[in-house]
Design a protein around this motif. Sequence first.
Motif, mmCIF file in Angstrom:
data_model
loop_
_atom_site.group_PDB
_atom_site.id
_atom_site.type_symbol
_atom_site.label_atom_id
_atom_site.label_comp_id
_atom_site.label_asym_id
_atom_site.label_seq_id
_atom_site.Cartn_x
_atom_site.Cartn_y
_atom_site.Cartn_z
ATOM 1 N N GLU A 339 -9.122 -2.609 7.437
ATOM 2 C CA GLU A 339 -9.062 -3.388 6.193
ATOM 3 C C GLU A 339 -8.115 -2.746 5.184
ATOM 4 O O GLU A 339 -7.379 -3.432 4.477
ATOM 5 C CB GLU A 339 -10.465 -3.531 5.593
ATOM 6 N N LYS A 340 -8.122 -1.426 5.127
ATOM 7 C CA LYS A 340 -7.211 -0.726 4.208
ATOM 8 C C LYS A 340 -5.764 -0.971 4.589
ATOM 9 O O LYS A 340 -4.904 -1.187 3.729
ATOM 10 C CB LYS A 340 -7.503 0.781 4.240
ATOM 11 N N LYS A 341 -5.503 -0.910 5.878
ATOM 12 C CA LYS A 341 -4.131 -1.152 6.339
ATOM 13 C C LYS A 341 -3.690 -2.558 5.935
ATOM 14 O O LYS A 341 -2.564 -2.764 5.483
ATOM 15 C CB LYS A 341 -4.049 -1.023 7.864
ATOM 16 N N LEU A 342 -4.597 -3.520 6.113
ATOM 17 C CA LEU A 342 -4.270 -4.906 5.778
ATOM 18 C C LEU A 342 -4.019 -5.057 4.276
ATOM 19 O O LEU A 342 -3.074 -5.739 3.851
ATOM 20 C CB LEU A 342 -5.408 -5.829 6.222
ATOM 21 N N ALA A 343 -4.851 -4.385 3.468
ATOM 22 C CA ALA A 343 -4.703 -4.500 2.013
ATOM 23 C C ALA A 343 -3.352 -3.941 1.566
ATOM 24 O O ALA A 343 -2.687 -4.516 0.699
ATOM 25 C CB ALA A 343 -5.847 -3.759 1.328
ATOM 26 N N LYS A 345 -0.569 -3.820 3.302
ATOM 27 C CA LYS A 345 0.467 -4.781 3.704
ATOM 28 C C LYS A 345 0.474 -5.971 2.743
ATOM 29 O O LYS A 345 1.532 -6.397 2.260
ATOM 30 C CB LYS A 345 0.209 -5.246 5.141
ATOM 31 N N ASN A 346 -0.737 -6.494 2.455
ATOM 32 C CA ASN A 346 -0.812 -7.673 1.587
ATOM 33 C C ASN A 346 -0.233 -7.395 0.210
ATOM 34 O O ASN A 346 0.421 -8.242 -0.394
ATOM 35 C CB ASN A 346 -2.267 -8.141 1.453
ATOM 36 N N GLU A 347 -0.465 -6.184 -0.284
ATOM 37 C CA GLU A 347 0.033 -5.817 -1.617
ATOM 38 C C GLU A 347 1.564 -5.906 -1.648
ATOM 39 O O GLU A 347 2.143 -6.547 -2.531
ATOM 40 C CB GLU A 347 -0.445 -4.399 -1.937
ATOM 41 N N LEU A 348 2.204 -5.281 -0.648
ATOM 42 C CA LEU A 348 3.671 -5.301 -0.631
ATOM 43 C C LEU A 348 4.203 -6.701 -0.314
ATOM 44 O O LEU A 348 5.219 -7.130 -0.864
ATOM 45 C CB LEU A 348 4.212 -4.294 0.385
ATOM 46 N N PRO A 404 1.931 -0.032 11.378
ATOM 47 C CA PRO A 404 1.780 -0.030 9.918
ATOM 48 C C PRO A 404 2.977 0.579 9.194
ATOM 49 O O PRO A 404 3.453 0.016 8.200
ATOM 50 C CB PRO A 404 0.517 0.805 9.680
ATOM 51 N N GLU A 405 3.506 1.675 9.705
ATOM 52 C CA GLU A 405 4.617 2.341 9.010
ATOM 53 C C GLU A 405 5.836 1.421 9.001
ATOM 54 O O GLU A 405 6.487 1.236 7.977
ATOM 55 C CB GLU A 405 4.998 3.672 9.685
#
Lengths: 499, 170
Positions: A339-343, A345-348, A404-405
């Motif tokens: 979920e953190k990874k998704l958040a 990505k969504n932010e950027l 993710p990176e």
Amino acid sequence: MKKSPIVFTLSVLALAPMVLLTMSIKENKAEQQAIGAVPVIKENETRASEWGKHYPRQYDTYMQTRKSDEIADVLKQDPALVVMWAGYAFSKDYNKPRGHYYALEDNINTLRTGAPVDGKTGPLPTACWTCKSPDVPRLIKRDGEMEFFTGKWAKYGDEIVNPIGCGDCHDSSTMKLTLTRDYLKRGLEAEGRLKTADVTHQDMRSLVCAQCHAEYYFKKTEWDDKGEKKTAMVVTFPWKNGLSAENMEAYYDDYNFSDWTHQMSKTPMLKAQHPDYETFVTGVHYRNGLSCADCHMPYVREGGVKYSNHKIGSPLDNIANTCLNCHKGTEKEFRETVEKKLARKNELAKMATDVLAQAHLEAAKAWELGATEEEMKLALQDIRHGQWRWDYAVAGHGAFFHAPEETLRVLAGAINKGQDARLKLRIVLAKYNAADYVGPDFSTKEKAQAIIGLPFEKLIEEKKTFLNTLRQEWIKQSEAKGLYDPATRKDMVLKTSYN
Amino acid sequence: MKYLAIFSVVVVVGVFANLVNESKMLSYLSSDPKVCVNCHPMITHYETWQHSSHRDRATCIDCHLPRDTFVNKMLAKARDGYHHSVAMTFKTYGYNLRISADAAKRIQDNCISCHRENVSQMLANSALYEKVEDSGVQMGRRCWQCHRDVPHGTMRNLTATQNNFSVKVF
């Protein structure tokens, strides 16, 4: 005493059991061959239910992809996309993907594929079927690749009737994984990292997915049909320079390619299509030798039988049987990490879409005020590259997790390009006395569609007419041809973003 | 009559030659595990062994035949072979094959023969409290009563075994 009768009698006595034994052995061998043989599924069988007669577990799990049936309207979630895709079909309708079971249904129901009235009307080419059905490789074999990629989407409406299924990945005579789409082989060859001759079974467990889960474009190809000049739109992977966003961007730039010209900013645009495989190979799971199937089709046991789960979907539905096969930790921890990874990505991604939509509107204003092509050229190039990068990063299924990176790096590039464009446009606007120009509000899907002048209600009306007329014809005709399995649409409810 | 006798002998030789070929008779003199899957009921055992840690260390006969003398080994092979071919020919076997008492004893001996260093102290200790009638079973238990999945896995039903791709599973 004569020896001959004794020898004869003994011979016959010995003969009887030997003949019986030979017959028994032959019988056993024949039986074993029948048991061990791969069941006979006729070549080009596209109905999954026919394969399912022999592979009930795989079929049952495959059919469960129908449980993934929620329609999530992405245009509603982020209306900036409507502005970014003005003049392109994606501004009409764009949902999150549902299970493989719905692949064909959603392709037919989306407003993007429009409302043809016969086999020759548009708006889209046949290539739009390419990833939706095992009927596609069947037709490519039957008609030839060039003929398949020539003409309008509606040409094959009564032929392409089974959603993604067994025949897309398996050879019907051996059950081995197989590549049914030649453009992937050509893509691999052009890229050169993995020679098709060296492909292992583990590679195949990703490559069968990469046949569709990859970035592609429709390459205009002239061909000669017995003296008649025709133009095919051939699905092609832009992999020649490599798989990264920048590599593909250079490929398209060199080739002067654009998917469409933006209706407002007049930018020659690129549309990215789910570069899942390309991003996955940059991630840590690929580099540790995993394939798509390892997490998306984990092995399950039923009694003593082991088979791979064909309910392809998010591994998060089954963390205990996927992540935790290799990792320590609890389900809860894994869910939170993802979920953190998704958040992030969504932010950027949100920053990028906001910047890019504004850039389009500002460019439109500059044109309106009389800006010249020379003045606009560099800004438009930045918009093109920025939006391409954003799309590359987000269009895939789960790139934020697979890589993710890489995803965040590409998104950062997208924001930077978008801001560069806005800086350049601000100078142009200032030149035409509009330095303080602020674009219109695109905070809802309706507002955004109004800005680009999309006749949304009309599109829906036309679509509904199509679904009630030509679409019904397709179903009838395909059933008459014996191609269509009614189970395909059993209890299907029309679920779209617009009804 | 003489010619008939000669002819019948020729036929017998011919049929026998064919039988040797069809039954792969000569292959049974070899120690290759593939010989054991000449008959399909053994595929389960072959596949489970092939997916086990023993596959690089011990072949079928390393565990299943006596290792003390060549004569004993060949006698056991002949005896087992006879039982197997009768069962195969008359289809008297079920889906769950069970080891015979004689073969179980051989296997136990063979476990110890390879793992002697590991189990020597256990054997010495067991002698102090061994209270079983069958002195061939040290400690009152055979190795695989605890090590249940070595090497054929816990599931070895002929129709329902993992990794057993050649036998019909449904």
